[in-house]
Every structure is written in structure tokens, then in C-alpha cells.
Design a protein around this motif. Structure first.
Motif, mmCIF file in Angstrom:
data_model
loop_
_atom_site.group_PDB
_atom_site.id
_atom_site.type_symbol
_atom_site.label_atom_id
_atom_site.label_comp_id
_atom_site.label_asym_id
_atom_site.label_seq_id
_atom_site.Cartn_x
_atom_site.Cartn_y
_atom_site.Cartn_z
ATOM 1 N N LEU A 46 0.829 -1.204 0.000
ATOM 2 C CA LEU A 46 0.000 0.000 0.000
ATOM 3 C C LEU A 46 0.866 1.258 0.000
ATOM 4 O O LEU A 46 0.623 2.201 -0.769
ATOM 5 C CB LEU A 46 -0.931 -0.005 1.214
ATOM 6 C CG LEU A 46 -2.047 -1.056 1.212
ATOM 7 C CD1 LEU A 46 -2.766 -1.079 2.552
ATOM 8 C CD2 LEU A 46 -3.040 -0.790 0.086
ATOM 9 N N ASN A 47 1.882 1.270 0.847
ATOM 10 C CA ASN A 47 2.761 2.443 0.926
ATOM 11 C C ASN A 47 3.535 2.650 -0.375
ATOM 12 O O ASN A 47 3.741 3.785 -0.820
ATOM 13 C CB ASN A 47 3.739 2.288 2.093
ATOM 14 C CG ASN A 47 3.054 2.379 3.444
ATOM 15 O OD1 ASN A 47 2.006 3.007 3.564
ATOM 16 N ND2 ASN A 47 3.628 1.745 4.449
ATOM 17 N N THR A 48 3.954 1.545 -0.994
ATOM 18 C CA THR A 48 4.725 1.641 -2.239
ATOM 19 C C THR A 48 3.871 2.182 -3.372
ATOM 20 O O THR A 48 4.290 3.083 -4.114
ATOM 21 C CB THR A 48 5.285 0.258 -2.624
ATOM 22 O OG1 THR A 48 6.124 -0.223 -1.569
ATOM 23 C CG2 THR A 48 6.100 0.349 -3.907
ATOM 24 N N LEU A 50 1.014 3.852 -3.163
ATOM 25 C CA LEU A 50 0.574 5.218 -2.871
ATOM 26 C C LEU A 50 1.716 6.219 -3.016
ATOM 27 O O LEU A 50 1.482 7.405 -3.252
ATOM 28 C CB LEU A 50 -0.004 5.292 -1.452
ATOM 29 C CG LEU A 50 -1.361 4.609 -1.246
ATOM 30 C CD1 LEU A 50 -1.713 4.548 0.237
ATOM 31 C CD2 LEU A 50 -2.457 5.337 -2.018
ATOM 32 N N GLY A 51 2.956 5.731 -2.893
ATOM 33 C CA GLY A 51 4.111 6.619 -2.977
ATOM 34 C C GLY A 51 4.607 6.873 -4.382
ATOM 35 O O GLY A 51 5.573 7.622 -4.577
ATOM 36 N N PHE A 52 3.965 6.263 -5.386
ATOM 37 C CA PHE A 52 4.384 6.486 -6.772
ATOM 38 C C PHE A 52 4.095 7.930 -7.177
ATOM 39 O O PHE A 52 3.050 8.474 -6.818
ATOM 40 C CB PHE A 52 3.634 5.524 -7.703
ATOM 41 C CG PHE A 52 3.994 5.686 -9.154
ATOM 42 C CD1 PHE A 52 5.119 5.079 -9.668
ATOM 43 C CD2 PHE A 52 3.209 6.467 -10.000
ATOM 44 C CE1 PHE A 52 5.455 5.233 -11.005
ATOM 45 C CE2 PHE A 52 3.541 6.628 -11.327
ATOM 46 C CZ PHE A 52 4.669 6.008 -11.830
ATOM 47 N N PRO A 53 5.004 8.598 -7.929
ATOM 48 C CA PRO A 53 6.228 8.077 -8.546
ATOM 49 C C PRO A 53 7.484 8.223 -7.702
ATOM 50 O O PRO A 53 8.574 7.899 -8.176
ATOM 51 C CB PRO A 53 6.342 8.933 -9.809
ATOM 52 C CG PRO A 53 5.763 10.246 -9.405
ATOM 53 C CD PRO A 53 4.652 9.939 -8.441
ATOM 54 N N VAL A 58 8.663 0.258 -6.796
ATOM 55 C CA VAL A 58 7.375 -0.057 -7.408
ATOM 56 C C VAL A 58 7.419 -1.381 -8.161
ATOM 57 O O VAL A 58 6.531 -2.222 -8.020
ATOM 58 C CB VAL A 58 6.929 1.083 -8.353
ATOM 59 C CG1 VAL A 58 5.733 0.653 -9.184
ATOM 60 C CG2 VAL A 58 6.568 2.314 -7.540
ATOM 61 N N ALA A 59 8.448 -1.589 -8.973
ATOM 62 C CA ALA A 59 8.534 -2.816 -9.766
ATOM 63 C C ALA A 59 8.571 -4.050 -8.870
ATOM 64 O O ALA A 59 7.933 -5.066 -9.168
ATOM 65 C CB ALA A 59 9.760 -2.776 -10.674
ATOM 66 N N ASP A 60 9.306 -3.971 -7.755
ATOM 67 C CA ASP A 60 9.370 -5.104 -6.826
ATOM 68 C C ASP A 60 7.986 -5.437 -6.281
ATOM 69 O O ASP A 60 7.603 -6.605 -6.177
ATOM 70 C CB ASP A 60 10.311 -4.777 -5.662
ATOM 71 C CG ASP A 60 11.725 -4.474 -6.124
ATOM 72 O OD1 ASP A 60 12.181 -5.152 -7.064
ATOM 73 O OD2 ASP A 60 12.355 -3.569 -5.566
ATOM 74 N N CYS A 61 7.241 -4.407 -5.928
ATOM 75 C CA CYS A 61 5.887 -4.595 -5.406
ATOM 76 C C CYS A 61 4.988 -5.234 -6.459
ATOM 77 O O CYS A 61 4.227 -6.167 -6.169
ATOM 78 C CB CYS A 61 5.331 -3.247 -4.962
ATOM 79 S SG CYS A 61 3.611 -3.288 -4.434
ATOM 80 N N LEU A 62 5.070 -4.750 -7.693
ATOM 81 C CA LEU A 62 4.235 -5.273 -8.771
ATOM 82 C C LEU A 62 4.605 -6.714 -9.109
ATOM 83 O O LEU A 62 3.731 -7.548 -9.364
ATOM 84 C CB LEU A 62 4.368 -4.383 -10.010
ATOM 85 C CG LEU A 62 3.914 -2.928 -9.840
ATOM 86 C CD1 LEU A 62 4.224 -2.124 -11.096
ATOM 87 C CD2 LEU A 62 2.433 -2.853 -9.513
#
Length: 306
Positions: A46-48, A50-53, A58-62
């Protein structure tokens, strides 16, 4: 478990991807065996997103989320619908917001000129997630918003295809659109009907078709490059099995043909009255760009190969 520590020293993309896959296996195991979603991982995700960009992970989370969905779909024994609901429901609203954020980003900047940049990597990872969400939709009688968003807001993807992002990402998105227009619910598949019967899917497919036909009317097809080729790790040597003839990427050309034709077919079938079928849809045919007509003609030659 401090999940951020798992990735903080993984500057190597391969190692980072392996770490994501390991984490995906752990989270899925807990979902299946303990019927519980890992709270630490959920908070990190959630934090990752919501923290974009601004967030660099981000890629790790996805990758991790995509991996969990794929693990779920591969498991023939687990209650897939229940697992997917428990996994995706807490992320549903955030994923829609992230969809809006990443696809409305400034893609004409220099950050997206290379397919190996972090920005391009985020886009590729998100495209893989969208594909996994599409595949998972069949498991739920009432799909979540994050499983429908690609249909309802496909205009973001269509605009992205015409931006300056690398060709490899454009190709992935076009092939994803092809999967969308061919998608059927489990009920429709069992019924053997040529046309969709599920109300929510009909609504989504109509939104998808309208958006596609609208951009085709605006010469969207004229702006899509068809000369890209697959290569060995970015070199100028074509890879084995590269489907390019006469300077055109036949895979993309066939996919575009199918996307436009299926959108038009669905629009005609779902027209409210015979007058709309004979009127508006006929006008759409006449107002298509010259390149659109080339796609339709080409489709008659390649339809047997799709």
C-alpha cells in the motif's frame, strides 16, 4: 519481517526479481494454509503504490503481487475465488489509483526512452500485473474494480501506445488488448454462445469497444509504428522466430486487426436498435482512416493464422 530490507540491497534486477518471487511464494503459502494475508507485506504494498512516482520499489511490489496471483491461478486445489478476494480486496482502490497515476505519467520524458530504464521497467511490470488481473477475473462471479479497470479506462492504455515509450512496451500493451477483446467469463465459455451473456462483462466490453472505435476514428492507427523487431537483448540482430516481414511486425498487425474487428463486432451486436446498427456503425466504417482500412483488408488474409 522487514520487507523493505529484502529489496534495499537488490540493485541487480535479476536478484530483485528472485526476491519478489520468493516473497510471493511466502505470502501465497500464508493465504492458502493460514487463510491470512501477510499484514507486513500488505502495508509495504500500500505504501509503495501510494508513494508512486517517488517510491523506487514499485517494480518489486508489482512483481510480487503478480507472482501471488499466478501462484493462485496455478493451484488447482486451493479455493481460488476466496484467496483472490482476500488478496485483492484490500488493494482494490489503491490499484485503481495507481492505474490512473502510472498511465497518466509524463511518458514523453527522457526517462522512458530506453526499455532498460527504471521507469520503463515499472511500466512493463504493471502490464504483467494487468494481464494477471485479467486472467484472475474468471474466478470471481462479481469481479473487483481492479479486475475491470483495464476495460473501463482503456483510453489510458490507448493513449500510452501512442506515446514515446519503447516499442517493446507498446507491443505488450497491444497484445494485452487482444486478450481483452477475446476474454469470456466462465459462464459464457460453458454456454458456447458466440456473444457475451454476463451483464458486468457486457458493460465492460462495450466500454472497451467504444473507446477503441473512438480512437480509430481519430486516426489512432496511423500513429502506431509497425516496424519494430524483437532482438537479442537490445541489439540490432533479430531474434529467432521474429515475426517481421517486409519491415512490418506481423504479430502486432494481426493483433491490431483483431482488436479493431472484435470491437466493431461487439458494438454492432450491442447496438440498441437496428437503426443504430445501420446508421452509426456504418458511419464508423466510412470514417475510419486509410490505415484502418488497410488493417481490415489485411485481416482477411491473416484471420486463419490468428
Amino acid at each position: 519481517m522487514k520487507i523493505s530490507l529484502l529489496f534495499c540491497h537488490c540493485n541487480d534486477r535479476l536478484l530483485s526479481h528472485m526476491a519478489s518471487q520468493s516473497l510471493a511464494s511466502l505470502v501465497y503459502f500464508q493465504l492458502k494454509e493460514e487463510d491470512a494475508l501477510n499484514v507486513t507485506w500488505l502495508s509495504f504494498s500500500l505504501n509503495t503504490l501510494l508513494g508512486f512516482p517517488g517510491n523506487a520499489r514499485v517494480a518489486d511490489c508489482l512483481w510480487t503481487l503478480t507472482g501471488i496471483i499466478k501462484e493462485t491461478l496455478k493451484d488447482a486445489v486451493a479455493p481460488r475465488a476466496g484467496v483472490l478476494k482476500k488478496l485483492l480486496a484490500p488493494l482494490d482502490a489503491v490499484l485503481e489509483g495507481f492505474y490512473n497515476a502510472i498511465l497518466l505519467h509524463h511518458f514523453d520524458s527522457h526517462h522512458y526512452t530506453s526499455p532498460y530504464s527504471e521507469a520503463a521497467n515499472n511500466l512493463i511490470s504493471f502490464t504483467d500485473l494487468l494481464e494477471a488481473l485479467l486472467a484472475s477475473r474468471i474466478e470471481l462471479d462479481f469481479p473487483l474494480r481492479c479486475q475491470r479497470i483495464l476495460f473501463l479506462k482503456v483510453s489510458y492504455v490507448l493513449n500510452l501506445i501512442n506515446s514515446s515509450i519503447p516499442y517493446v512496451i507498446k507491443k505488450k500493451l497491444i497484445l494485452l488488448l487482444k486478450k481483452c477483446v477475446l476474454y469470456k467469463s466462465r459462464e459464457d465459455t460453458k454456454s458456447g454462445s458466440l456473444f457475451l451473456q454476463t451483464p458486468s462483462l457486457c458493460e465492460d466490453m462495450l466500454a472497451l469497444s467504444n473507446a477503441i472505435l473512438q480512437v480509430v476514428n481519430l486516426t489512432w492507427l496511423n500513429q502506431i509504428p509497425l516496424g519494430g523487431k524483437s532482438s537479442y537483448f537490445g541489439s540490432n540482430e533479430a531474434a529467432p522466430g521474429d515475426d517481421s516481414q517486409d519491415g512490418f511486425d506481423q504479430t502486432v498487425l494481426r493483433a491490431l486487426s483483431l482488436v479493431v474487428l472484435k470491437a466493431l463486432e461487439f458494438k454492432i451486436h450491442n447496438s440498441a436498435t437496428e437503426a443504430e446498427i445501420k446508421g452509426n456503425s456504418h458511419l464508423k466504417f466510412r470514417s475510419l482512416s486509410s490505415k484502418s482500412f488497410q488493417v481490415f483488408r489485411f485481416c482477411s488474409h491473416v484471420s486463419l493464422r490468428l
